[in-house]
Design an enzyme around this catalytic site. Structure first.
Site, mmCIF file in Angstrom:
data_model
loop_
_atom_site.group_PDB
_atom_site.id
_atom_site.type_symbol
_atom_site.label_atom_id
_atom_site.label_comp_id
_atom_site.label_asym_id
_atom_site.label_seq_id
_atom_site.Cartn_x
_atom_site.Cartn_y
_atom_site.Cartn_z
ATOM 1 N N LYS A 170 1.195 4.370 -2.799
ATOM 2 C CA LYS A 170 1.011 5.779 -2.461
ATOM 3 C C LYS A 170 2.290 6.578 -2.694
ATOM 4 O O LYS A 170 2.248 7.782 -2.958
ATOM 5 C CB LYS A 170 0.549 5.903 -1.008
ATOM 6 C CG LYS A 170 -0.865 5.371 -0.782
ATOM 7 C CD LYS A 170 -1.890 6.130 -1.621
ATOM 8 C CE LYS A 170 -3.299 5.697 -1.355
ATOM 9 N NZ LYS A 170 -4.314 6.491 -2.079
ATOM 10 N N TYR A 209 0.835 -1.203 0.000
ATOM 11 C CA TYR A 209 0.000 0.000 0.000
ATOM 12 C C TYR A 209 0.870 1.254 0.000
ATOM 13 O O TYR A 209 0.635 2.196 -0.764
ATOM 14 C CB TYR A 209 -0.912 -0.016 1.224
ATOM 15 C CG TYR A 209 -1.743 1.231 1.387
ATOM 16 C CD1 TYR A 209 -2.858 1.456 0.592
ATOM 17 C CD2 TYR A 209 -1.417 2.187 2.353
ATOM 18 C CE1 TYR A 209 -3.625 2.601 0.745
ATOM 19 C CE2 TYR A 209 -2.177 3.324 2.520
ATOM 20 C CZ TYR A 209 -3.279 3.536 1.708
ATOM 21 O OH TYR A 209 -4.031 4.680 1.857
#
Length: 299
Positions: A162, A158
């Protein structure tokens, strides 16, 4: 129109992933500030609910269900704004998936899903919007990144997705200098369904969960920053990543940069590299995880 309204009057804005949480809060505030809003979500029902709420409150909005990680659907989303409102002034790339998983349990399907939805789901609508905005000579894009780019347990994939979004933000801002189009990023923080996933991973009991919930900002606390970045009042803000802190204050994230004065030794031999790390570089090894840099250190 009072002093606190009309920041986005006359503007047309697309908000992706706006059926719930932070995205819905952004769409609602943008509409209250005068924007015509295309409310996007993968699921039609929550998008319709948010759009209906905007209209019921006297605003202008349409719902548009689309998978922003699909090139054609992302293009159709941008075109919907142009068809409905005649232009596109702002894009908020909020859509994404949140994943907390032990690294030993990571697999191809999960990894691919996170990267495709978060990275392509930002890049695709962004690129379609940029083409329209550059032709018009104005526009503002806000991408959603995360403090997980610095490293949080269970969030390596994740965080990587990002981190790519942060790099897109910096790169697009540089590429678009002089075009009238600005690109910034938001690192939000809010209690939501995503937060509960992290609590499950950390194994918090209900008392600890409740304490964490009580101390966190709400989705609506993230929306004013985005509306500001979409507005003409932020004309001088470009290529920045804005973070919402635990106390709902606003901070800026630093950009990747070489440390001034840290260069040491020569990289051309093993001995000189070892001496550099045993000597002058030893004191400048960076801490892992989210940390804070004093403002005076940056001046």
């Amino acid at each position: 129109m009072n002093e606190e309204s009309g920041r986005l009057a006359g503007k047309a804005v697309v908000v992706t992933g706006a059926g719930r949480g932070v995205g819905a809060a952004i769409a609602l505030l943008a509409a209250r500030q005068g924007a015509a809003v295309v409310v996007n979500d993968l699921d039609a029902e929550p998008a319709e609910e948010v759009a209906s709420q905007i209209v019921a409150d006297g605003g202008l909005a349409v719902a548009h269900a689309a998978d922003v990680a699909d090139w054609e659907q992302a293009g159709g989303l941008v075109q919907r704004a142009v068809d409905e409102f005649g232009k596109l002034d702002g894009l908020v790339n909020n859509a994404g998936v949140f994943r907390v998983r032990p690294i030993a349990e990571e697999d191809e399907t999960s990894l691919r899903r996170v990267l495709e939805i978060n990275v392509l789901g930002t890049a695709y609508p962004g690129l379609h919007a940029i083409r329209h905005m550059v032709e018009r000579g104005s526009g503002s894009i806000v991408n959603v990144t995360s403090g997980a780019i610095a490293g949080i347990p269970g969030m390596s994939v994740y965080g990587a997705s990002k981190g790519a979004i942060a790099s897109l933000t910096y790169g697009w801002a540089i590429d678009l200098r002089g075009s009238g189009v600005r690109v910034n990023a938001l690192s939000p923080l809010a209690y939501s369904r995503m937060t509960e996933t992290q609590y499950d991973f950390e194994g918090l009991d209900e008392a600890a969960r409740e304490k964490a919930r009580a101390g966190m900002p709400q989705p609506a606390d993230n929306a004013p920053v985005v509306v500001y970045l979409l507005s003409d009042r932020s004309a001088g803000v470009d290529g920045q990543a804005v973070q919402i802190r635990w106390d709902a204050s606003v901070a800026l994230l630093t950009h990747p940069a070489a440390m001034e004065g840290s260069a040491a030794g020569s990289a051309t031999s093993l001995r000189s590299v070892e001496e550099a790390f045993d000597g002058p570089l030893k004191a400048t090894i960076q801490p892992l995880g989210i940390t804070t840099v004093r403002v005076e250190q940056l001046s």
